[in-house]
Design a protein around this motif. Sequence first.
Motif, mmCIF file in Angstrom:
data_model
loop_
_atom_site.group_PDB
_atom_site.id
_atom_site.type_symbol
_atom_site.label_atom_id
_atom_site.label_comp_id
_atom_site.label_asym_id
_atom_site.label_seq_id
_atom_site.Cartn_x
_atom_site.Cartn_y
_atom_site.Cartn_z
ATOM 1 N N SER A 43 0.836 -1.214 0.000
ATOM 2 C CA SER A 43 0.000 0.000 0.000
ATOM 3 C C SER A 43 0.864 1.256 0.000
ATOM 4 O O SER A 43 0.510 2.260 -0.625
ATOM 5 C CB SER A 43 -0.934 0.013 1.215
ATOM 6 N N GLN A 85 -7.759 0.505 -0.261
ATOM 7 C CA GLN A 85 -7.902 -0.772 0.446
ATOM 8 C C GLN A 85 -9.211 -0.799 1.251
ATOM 9 O O GLN A 85 -9.870 -1.814 1.332
ATOM 10 C CB GLN A 85 -6.686 -0.983 1.366
ATOM 11 N N ASP A 173 -6.234 -1.823 -4.655
ATOM 12 C CA ASP A 173 -5.578 -2.317 -3.442
ATOM 13 C C ASP A 173 -6.489 -3.342 -2.756
ATOM 14 O O ASP A 173 -7.461 -2.984 -2.107
ATOM 15 C CB ASP A 173 -5.275 -1.140 -2.495
ATOM 16 N N GLU A 174 -6.179 -4.601 -2.965
ATOM 17 C CA GLU A 174 -6.928 -5.720 -2.398
ATOM 18 C C GLU A 174 -8.428 -5.613 -2.637
ATOM 19 O O GLU A 174 -9.215 -5.549 -1.686
ATOM 20 C CB GLU A 174 -6.643 -5.824 -0.895
HETATM 21 MG MG MG Z 1 -1.933 -2.762 2.272
#
Ligand code: MG
Length: 251
Positions: A43, A85, A173-174
């Motif tokens: 991240s 995220q 992000d994820e």
């Molecule tokens: Mg992360």
Amino acid sequence: MGILEVKNVSKNFGGLKALSDVNLSVRENTVHAIIGPNGAGKSTLLNCLVGKLIPDTGSVMFDGQSVLGRHPYEINQMGISRVFQTPEIFGDLTVLENMMIPILAKRDGTFELNALTSIGSQKDVIERAEHMLEEMSMADKRHFHSGSLSRGDKRRLEIAMCLSQEPRLLLLDEPTAGMARADTNNTIDLLKQIKEERDITIAIIEHDMHVVFSLAERITVLAQGTPLVEDTPENIKGHPKVREAYLGESA
Ligand SMILES: [Mg+2]
Ligand SMILES: Nc1ncnc2c1ncn2[C@@H]1O[C@H](COP(=O)(O)OP(=O)(O)OP(=O)(O)O)[C@@H](O)[C@H]1O
């Protein structure tokens, strides 16, 4: 040369080396996954790509232009959009109202929340937002409160919001974190569809190897802030260094 070129990027938080001399090259129109254990710096790296963090050293070039020191809005205008995220939608607003936000922001350069209250005068924006929701198979949910959506639909909405800005590089992000398997599979299908229908490069951070191997054409493995290896999914799968550092298996 990739559309995104990260060279010798380092970032420390106090005494903690979050990124050490990171190099990354993302080729245009590919899906590039960045994987690695918790705290590997994934991240942080993404934050350096979108102007949220300025690295201590190194350069980040998008399509030949430096992104460093630019305002996140300017980076957006350059063609980079990011899904964070943690979901970044307004739960109290409807799906349609959330969808209007990036369209209003893109048009005006700034966004004022009270633009949503004069909704009647925003006909063109509503039309574009509705069109985008249709493309993303969310038209039937346009009047739902966004907070009541499933995790999968929240992500779908966020991705739709990013795409309305017509990015050339989409950073995720994820995107499937905490999702049930069915939602994860829907997200995989959605991203495949996006890739097929648009000229777009996707960089995705992901823990779920099923997602990674379903989508990625290149994979970079980060461990303790340093890239261990960058290769094709086939080569990554059997790589002893990856099994040892990432999966915790000895080679
Ligand atoms: Mg992360
Ligand atoms: N703003 C910050 N201040 C201090 N330390 C930070 C900050 N942001 C991240 N870190 C630290 O930097 C390291 C890398 O964090 P980062 O969030 O980039 O990891 P990650 O690979 O994204 O992990 P995860 O898989 O858990 O999301 C971690 O040790 C984290 O605690």
